[in-house]
Design a protein around this motif. Structure first.
Motif, PDB file in Angstrom:
ATOM      1  N   THR A 230     -34.941  -2.906  19.014  1.00  9.01           N
ATOM      2  CA  THR A 230     -35.576  -4.170  18.658  1.00  9.01           C
ATOM      3  C   THR A 230     -34.546  -5.155  18.109  1.00  9.01           C
ATOM      4  N   THR A 231     -34.893  -6.426  18.234  1.00 10.43           N
ATOM      5  CA  THR A 231     -33.941  -7.499  17.923  1.00 10.43           C
ATOM      6  C   THR A 231     -33.459  -7.454  16.490  1.00 10.43           C
ATOM      7  N   PHE A 232     -34.356  -7.214  15.551  1.00 13.50           N
ATOM      8  CA  PHE A 232     -33.944  -7.337  14.150  1.00 13.50           C
ATOM      9  C   PHE A 232     -33.592  -6.003  13.500  1.00 13.50           C
ATOM     10  N   LYS A 233     -34.372  -4.949  13.782  1.00 19.35           N
ATOM     11  CA  LYS A 233     -34.147  -3.675  13.101  1.00 19.35           C
ATOM     12  C   LYS A 233     -33.490  -2.615  13.977  1.00 19.35           C
ATOM     13  N   GLY A 234     -33.366  -2.896  15.271  1.00 19.05           N
ATOM     14  CA  GLY A 234     -32.714  -1.938  16.150  1.00 19.05           C
ATOM     15  C   GLY A 234     -33.534  -0.684  16.429  1.00 19.05           C
ATOM     16  N   ALA A 235     -34.850  -0.764  16.253  1.00 16.56           N
ATOM     17  CA  ALA A 235     -35.700   0.400  16.495  1.00 16.56           C
ATOM     18  C   ALA A 235     -35.885   0.610  17.996  1.00 16.56           C
ATOM     19  N   VAL A 236     -36.048   1.858  18.389  1.00 17.01           N
ATOM     20  CA  VAL A 236     -36.181   2.224  19.799  1.00 17.01           C
ATOM     21  C   VAL A 236     -37.592   2.751  20.052  1.00 17.01           C
ATOM     22  N   ASP A 237     -38.338   2.060  20.924  1.00 15.93           N
ATOM     23  CA  ASP A 237     -39.646   2.577  21.333  1.00 15.93           C
ATOM     24  C   ASP A 237     -39.438   3.846  22.147  1.00 15.93           C
TER      25      ASP A 237
END
Length: 466
Positions: A230-237
């Motif tokens: 994700t753009t802000f937190k770098g989380a991966v779905d």
């Protein structure tokens, strides 16, 4: 004055090296660190200001010359390189001198990259080489894919979602609230029904909310945007969990389309774990070429299945080609820059870059945590999220991106430990002023990054004392 027009017979790389930038000889085997060290300053430079330029007629300009204005601008950018830590751009692009002679040509990759034009001034051969490299990386046979070099991640998302919409005209677009803003833009542009899925506190898609909304819309095809970073937190779905959720909700493979937005992480995750692969029932993948790889101009790569593209392809007699792209005319320079970087770096080079970025991200996170600063670092991420600085001047100096009470540092390949140390030192000094040497408490950011990552007085005690 430095001429901005080069010809192969006259071209001398040293002639175009801006003041403050290291000459090409200082960059050895792709190592940008020596060049970065030359620009480190003990005092942070100030953000650049608007130049208030105007276009003037030849001979009527009383101010600086054209070349002088450009060189001053280049000097300003050069001095600001060490303070570019808040956005995902790899600014360590050391091939500018080698590729500068290409600027004398207009290169337009118009239409399908796999079909030649009647005009010779294109770089489709380089473009196909780049596409083949990514097809191999994402495990799809070369005769089974179609793709092109885009103008950036947004165009890749627009194209991938459009392919899904054309395959499933009645489909509903699903995307988490942490998805890139271009996904909602695509829904608006294509007049698609859009379901915004909740996200967990780390930024990952809330799969229970996805399941509830899939069941609520049962009978309508699903077009799902999966964010690989994700753009802000770098989380991966989690693609596997999403596929399992679709199966549990009764969706067969002809009832869903999955687009993977891997703008930053598409060149990181494949060197850690095999997550992005067309061996799974996905429809398309896009990355941004100017991010982890690096390129002087925005660009990207979009790949989908060849069997899907016929729905978009249109014969255009004027260009003697078929076009299924978003932009039509496309920058012919970017495929050459990408090809050059991929060839110069290679997979071993990417592995080294990925490891260094992960190590440096953990280093930054640990240093901030030890200093009592609220901080979060997701697994598989090089984005360090911290509490938002209290001073706009500090935010501008370090060119940080901020959302609500958060800021983040994206630890790209060109960000050295020395740069991170400079940021940490500056931040700690400023915090003493903001919080008056401990007399004022930093804000609680538990709702943004989780109580376990919050260092406010309440949560600090809560997680230290059993």
């Amino acid at each position: 004055m430095v001429s901005l027009f080069f010809f192969f017979k006259d071209f001398e790389p040293s002639a175009v090296t801006p003041r403050g930038l290291a000459p090409p000889g200082l960059i050895v085997n792709g190592d940008f660190s020596e060049m970065m060290r030359l620009k480190v300053s003990s005092t942070p430079t100030t953000p650049r200001k608007n130049l208030n330029l105007s276009v003037t007629e030849p001979g009527k300009n009383d101010g600086p010359s054209l070349d002088g204005t450009l060189m001053n601008y280049i000097d300003t950018l050069t001095q600001r390189i060490n303070y570019h830590i808040g956005y995902p751009v790899n600014i360590c692009y050391e091939h500018y001198a080698n590729l500068a002679p290409l600027l004398q040509f207009h290169l337009n990759n118009c239409g399908d990259p796999f079909l030649q034009n009647t005009v010779d001034f294109h770089s489709k051969d380089f473009e196909v080489a780049v596409l083949n490299w990514f097809a191999d990386l994402w495990e799809i046979e070369r005769d089974q894919y179609w793709g092109y070099v885009t103008n950036g991640g947004t165009e890749g998302n627009l194209h991938g979602i459009l392919v899904g919409r054309e395959l499933l005209p009645d489909g509903i677009l699903y995307a988490s609230k942490e998805s890139h803003y271009s996904v909602a833009k695509a829904a608006m542009m294509y007049r698609m029904n859009f379901e915004n899925i909740n996200a967990s506190i780390n930024g990952e898609m809330d799969y229970s909310d996805l399941k509830a909304k899939l069941l609520q819309n049962k009978g309508k095809p699903a077009i799902i945007n999966v964010t690989i970073g994700t753009t802000f937190k770098g989380a991966v779905d989690d693609l596997d969990v999403i596929l399992q959720t679709l199966e549990e909700c009764g969706y067969t493979q002809d009832q869903f389309y999955i687009h993977c937005d891997a703008a930053l992480n598409g060149l990181i995750i494949p060197f850690i774990k095999n997550m992005i692969t067309f061996k799974k029932p996905i429809g398309s993948v896009t990355i941004s070429g100017h991010k982890f790889l690096g390129c002087p101009m925005p660009c990207g790569v979009q790949i989908t299945r060849k069997s899907y593209i016929n729905n978009l392809s249109r014969r255009v007699e004027y260009i003697a080609s078929v076009d299924a792209t978003i932009s039509g005319s496309r920058n012919g320079l970017t495929p050459i820059f990408l090809w050059y970087s991929l060839s110069a770096k290679g997979q071993i080079g990417f592995q080294k870059d990925v490891k260094r970025c992960f190590d440096n991200a953990k280093y930054l996170k640990d240093r901030l945590q030890q200093a009592g600063i609220s901080v979060m670092l997701n697994e598989l991420s090089i984005i360090v999220v911290l509490e938002r600085p209290r001073d706009h001047e500090f935010v501008r100096r370090w060119q940080l991106s901020c959302v609500r009470d958060m800021a983040h540092v994206i630890v790209m390949p060109g960000i050295t430990r020395e740069t991170l140390d400079g940021f940490i030192t500056d931040l700690l000094q400023q915090r003493k002023k903001w919080y008056q040497d401990g007399r004022i408490s930093p804000p609680c950011v538990a709702s943004d990054i989780g109580p376990q990552n919050c260092a406010c007085s309440y949560h600090k005690i809560d997680f230290i004392i059993p």
